[in-house]
Design an enzyme around this catalytic site. Structure first.
Site, PDB file in Angstrom:
ATOM      1  N   GLU A  33       0.836  -1.207   0.000  1.00  0.00           N
ATOM      2  CA  GLU A  33       0.000   0.000   0.000  1.00  0.00           C
ATOM      3  C   GLU A  33       0.869   1.254   0.000  1.00  0.00           C
ATOM      4  O   GLU A  33       0.559   2.238  -0.676  1.00  0.00           O
ATOM      5  CB  GLU A  33      -0.946   0.015   1.201  1.00  0.00           C
ATOM      6  CG  GLU A  33      -1.988  -1.094   1.186  1.00  0.00           C
ATOM      7  CD  GLU A  33      -2.826  -1.108  -0.080  1.00  0.00           C
ATOM      8  OE1 GLU A  33      -3.352  -0.051  -0.451  1.00  0.00           O
ATOM      9  OE2 GLU A  33      -2.941  -2.170  -0.699  1.00  0.00           O
ATOM     10  N   TRP A  71       1.752   1.892  -3.457  1.00  0.00           N
ATOM     11  CA  TRP A  71       0.782   2.663  -4.254  1.00  0.00           C
ATOM     12  C   TRP A  71       1.002   4.166  -4.039  1.00  0.00           C
ATOM     13  O   TRP A  71       0.848   4.969  -4.968  1.00  0.00           O
ATOM     14  CB  TRP A  71      -0.651   2.271  -3.894  1.00  0.00           C
ATOM     15  CG  TRP A  71      -1.085   1.018  -4.599  1.00  0.00           C
ATOM     16  CD1 TRP A  71      -1.074  -0.255  -4.107  1.00  0.00           C
ATOM     17  CD2 TRP A  71      -1.566   0.923  -5.946  1.00  0.00           C
ATOM     18  NE1 TRP A  71      -1.529  -1.132  -5.062  1.00  0.00           N
ATOM     19  CE2 TRP A  71      -1.845  -0.442  -6.198  1.00  0.00           C
ATOM     20  CE3 TRP A  71      -1.805   1.851  -6.975  1.00  0.00           C
ATOM     21  CZ2 TRP A  71      -2.342  -0.896  -7.427  1.00  0.00           C
ATOM     22  CZ3 TRP A  71      -2.301   1.403  -8.192  1.00  0.00           C
ATOM     23  CH2 TRP A  71      -2.561   0.040  -8.407  1.00  0.00           C
ATOM     24  N   TRP A 121     -20.647  11.733 -20.320  1.00  0.00           N
ATOM     25  CA  TRP A 121     -20.954  11.943 -18.910  1.00  0.00           C
ATOM     26  C   TRP A 121     -22.358  12.517 -18.781  1.00  0.00           C
ATOM     27  O   TRP A 121     -22.877  13.122 -19.728  1.00  0.00           O
ATOM     28  CB  TRP A 121     -19.919  12.901 -18.282  1.00  0.00           C
ATOM     29  CG  TRP A 121     -18.520  12.387 -18.406  1.00  0.00           C
ATOM     30  CD1 TRP A 121     -17.564  12.800 -19.293  1.00  0.00           C
ATOM     31  CD2 TRP A 121     -17.924  11.317 -17.656  1.00  0.00           C
ATOM     32  NE1 TRP A 121     -16.414  12.067 -19.136  1.00  0.00           N
ATOM     33  CE2 TRP A 121     -16.602  11.141 -18.132  1.00  0.00           C
ATOM     34  CE3 TRP A 121     -18.370  10.478 -16.639  1.00  0.00           C
ATOM     35  CZ2 TRP A 121     -15.730  10.180 -17.627  1.00  0.00           C
ATOM     36  CZ3 TRP A 121     -17.505   9.522 -16.121  1.00  0.00           C
ATOM     37  CH2 TRP A 121     -16.201   9.383 -16.618  1.00  0.00           C
ATOM     38  N   ASN A 149     -10.723   3.418   3.090  1.00  0.00           N
ATOM     39  CA  ASN A 149     -10.388   3.287   1.675  1.00  0.00           C
ATOM     40  C   ASN A 149     -11.364   2.405   0.896  1.00  0.00           C
ATOM     41  O   ASN A 149     -11.674   2.688  -0.261  1.00  0.00           O
ATOM     42  CB  ASN A 149      -8.971   2.741   1.513  1.00  0.00           C
ATOM     43  CG  ASN A 149      -8.528   2.772   0.067  1.00  0.00           C
ATOM     44  OD1 ASN A 149      -8.560   3.810  -0.565  1.00  0.00           O
ATOM     45  ND2 ASN A 149      -8.160   1.621  -0.475  1.00  0.00           N
ATOM     46  N   TRP A 164     -14.824  11.995 -12.690  1.00  0.00           N
ATOM     47  CA  TRP A 164     -14.127  11.825 -11.412  1.00  0.00           C
ATOM     48  C   TRP A 164     -13.594  13.129 -10.846  1.00  0.00           C
ATOM     49  O   TRP A 164     -13.356  13.238  -9.637  1.00  0.00           O
ATOM     50  CB  TRP A 164     -13.003  10.795 -11.535  1.00  0.00           C
ATOM     51  CG  TRP A 164     -11.956  11.102 -12.569  1.00  0.00           C
ATOM     52  CD1 TRP A 164     -11.901  10.589 -13.834  1.00  0.00           C
ATOM     53  CD2 TRP A 164     -10.827  11.977 -12.440  1.00  0.00           C
ATOM     54  NE1 TRP A 164     -10.809  11.099 -14.513  1.00  0.00           N
ATOM     55  CE2 TRP A 164     -10.124  11.965 -13.672  1.00  0.00           C
ATOM     56  CE3 TRP A 164     -10.331  12.785 -11.420  1.00  0.00           C
ATOM     57  CZ2 TRP A 164      -8.969  12.700 -13.905  1.00  0.00           C
ATOM     58  CZ3 TRP A 164      -9.180  13.531 -11.650  1.00  0.00           C
ATOM     59  CH2 TRP A 164      -8.513  13.479 -12.883  1.00  0.00           C
ATOM     60  N   TRP A 196      -8.665   8.597  -7.890  1.00  0.00           N
ATOM     61  CA  TRP A 196      -9.834   8.954  -8.704  1.00  0.00           C
ATOM     62  C   TRP A 196      -9.679   8.519 -10.147  1.00  0.00           C
ATOM     63  O   TRP A 196     -10.644   8.102 -10.780  1.00  0.00           O
ATOM     64  CB  TRP A 196     -10.125  10.454  -8.574  1.00  0.00           C
ATOM     65  CG  TRP A 196     -10.909  10.722  -7.334  1.00  0.00           C
ATOM     66  CD1 TRP A 196     -10.438  11.234  -6.152  1.00  0.00           C
ATOM     67  CD2 TRP A 196     -12.297  10.432  -7.117  1.00  0.00           C
ATOM     68  NE1 TRP A 196     -11.453  11.291  -5.228  1.00  0.00           N
ATOM     69  CE2 TRP A 196     -12.604  10.809  -5.788  1.00  0.00           C
ATOM     70  CE3 TRP A 196     -13.311   9.899  -7.907  1.00  0.00           C
ATOM     71  CZ2 TRP A 196     -13.891  10.654  -5.244  1.00  0.00           C
ATOM     72  CZ3 TRP A 196     -14.586   9.754  -7.364  1.00  0.00           C
ATOM     73  CH2 TRP A 196     -14.859  10.132  -6.051  1.00  0.00           C
TER      74      TRP A 196
END
Length: 471
Positions: free
Chosen positions: A275, A278, A306, A342, A360, A383
């Site tokens: 993690e 990331w 969208w 998360n 997003w 996002w």
DNA sequence: TGAAGTTTGAC
DNA sequence: TCAAACTTC
């Protein structure tokens, strides 16, 4: 003793602070400064929750410096002019700081460094925030990574971490130069105390960061690989705001966690360090693809249809009134505490981008303002990932079902009941989808939306159809 | 670090 | 009959 300016930014700690260490190693007395210049961050000036945290973190840093015979001096920007004037008035020989990687900040800092050097001052930046500098890892072709797995494989193969460093108990004091302004003059603290519910949960500053790390190691680390997905428990490290503000160095987190490695804990330790990987990957991408906070990494989405005029949907999402309990619980957790689990971030993100078909960036902006851990690298990565537009993203057709997700990760409905107390009286199988029992919902929680703002099956189908049309 | 629908294979 | 495996979006 001659002086050096140590320019604190997002490295609000003393231990493992390479800029502070550089000043001491050069036998220069550190003049510790923080310069408030949000306009230099452009459209990504820190949000409200972030400012509220920073106010307290700066206070904590100042207190810590004072215990060692020094103090933190606060100034208003512009940064370069302030540094130049400090160099002059303190007769400083050098300026040291730790790097940030936001595009606007990288550009600004490069200018500052060359301007200072141009006037004969030693100006040095250091790595205070990352396990690997964004440019340290390259593909076989010599370019940046766009996929996490090979990025992380490379990182593990070149694993060399900075060694932990403890700041001395006493720091040389320096009274030269201006005293700076009071903390309240920076205007970081909310005028109205909407953040009151944050602080029973959080202790900004280096001491709070260390304590949070210890609590994690003694608690949620064991079983982390599965427990991190459980918003109804303390299953995660909760270190994100501390890491964002640099109240603890990532290499210290790694060292502390590795210290307890056994055969039993190895999978959990590896899962947690992944993690952190990331987080590294997010900074790598932000550095190499500086347009991604605004623009889709994958240009194919330029044609994506969208939803038009989704303002009512977006408002319902903001307020936690979508009618879908796990989503509304998450949005209210964030509003109350400045943080959201998360797993729930992924669920609310999927709902916004897929079921509501809202770009997003709307979600990124809201998170930016409401999260205490708002971080341009992590926020952008998260996002773009959930929106399906990112470098190594979830495919757009991977659509979370918020009912299934809630059943799986909040099986007793405890997380929902905590953040939506009005639904606590609805028995558990129905609590995940209360609109399926309209009479119960009306009786128990008459104020809660009677149905989701977007039909679950219909929204999923519409999103898939829109994706097909844009291909 | 999905979901939903279909197929398969052990009973 | 049902759960795991597989496929498609």
């Amino acid at each position: 003793m001659a002086q050096a300016i140590v320019w604190f930014r997002n490295d609000l700690r003393l231990d493992d602070n390479p800029a502070l260490r550089a000043a001491l190693d050069a036998d220069l007395a550190p003049v510790c400064v923080y310069i408030h210049a949000p306009d230099e961050e452009g459209t990504w000036a820190p949000g409200a929750a972030s400012n509220a945290w920073r106010h307290r973190s700066l206070a904590a840093l100042d207190a810590q410096l004072r215990r060692r015979g020094s103090r933190l001096r606060l100034f208003h920007g512009p940064s370069l002019a302030t540094l130049q004037s400090l160099v002059d008035t303190c007769e400083a020989q050098a300026v040291f700081w730790n790097r940030r990687y936001e595009p606007r900040i990288e550009t600004r800092d490069a200018l500052i460094k060359s301007a200072l050097r141009g006037s004969g001052v030693r100006a040095e930046s250091h790595n205070g925030a990352l396990l690997f500098e964004p440019w340290a890892l390259q593909t076989g072709q010599g370019g940046p990574y766009k996929v996490f797995t090979p990025f992380w494989r490379k990182a593990l193969s070149e694993w060399r971490l900075q060694t932990p460093w403890e700041a001395p108990r006493t720091l040389p004091s320096s009274e030269a130069g201006p005293a700076g302004v009071a903390l309240d003059a920076l205007g970081l603290r909310p005028a109205r105390p909407w953040d009151a519910d944050f602080w029973p949960l959080w202790q900004p500053g280096e001491a709070g960061a260390s304590e949070t790390l210890e609590i994690f190691i003694d608690g949620a680390l064991r079983g982390y690989s599965a427990g991190r997905d459980r918003p109804d428990r303390v299953g995660t490290s909760r270190l994100s705001p501390h890491l964002h503000f640099g109240e603890i160095a990532p290499w210290r987190v790694v060292a502390a966690i590795e210290a307890g490695r056994t055969a039993a804990t190895a999978p959990d330790i590896d899962a947690y360090i992944r993690e952190l990987g990331w987080r590294e990957f997010g900074h790598h991408l932000l550095h190499h693809f500086p347009h991604t906070p605004e623009q889709d990494f994958n240009p194919r989405f330029a044609r994506f249809p969208w939803a038009r005029d989704a303002s009512a949907l977006i408002e319902a999402w903001h307020l936690g009134r979508t009618g879908v309990p796990i989503i509304d619980a998450g949005m209210r957790e964030m509003w109350s505490t400045g943080w959201m689990h998360n797993r729930v971030r992924m669920i609310v993100g999927s709902w916004l981008c897929k079921h509501m078909r809202v770009h997003w960036r709307e979600g990124a902006r809201w998170f930016w303002d409401t999260l205490v851990d708002a971080d341009l690298a992590n926020n952008t990565l998260g996002w773009q990932w959930i929106g399906g537009t990112g470098a190594d993203a979830a495919p757009y057709f991977r659509i979370f079902n918020p009912v299934t997700q809630a059943q799986k990760f909040d099986p007793a409905g405890a997380y929902i009941a905590k953040w939506l107390p009005e639904l606590a009286g609805i028995p558990v199988p129905l609590r995940f989808s209360p609109w399926t029992a309209p009479d119960v919902l009306k009786r128990v929680a008459p104020g809660y939306p009677s149905a989701p703002v977007v039909d679950l099956a219909g929204g999923r189908e519409a999103a898939l159809a829109a994706y097909q049309r844009s291909r």
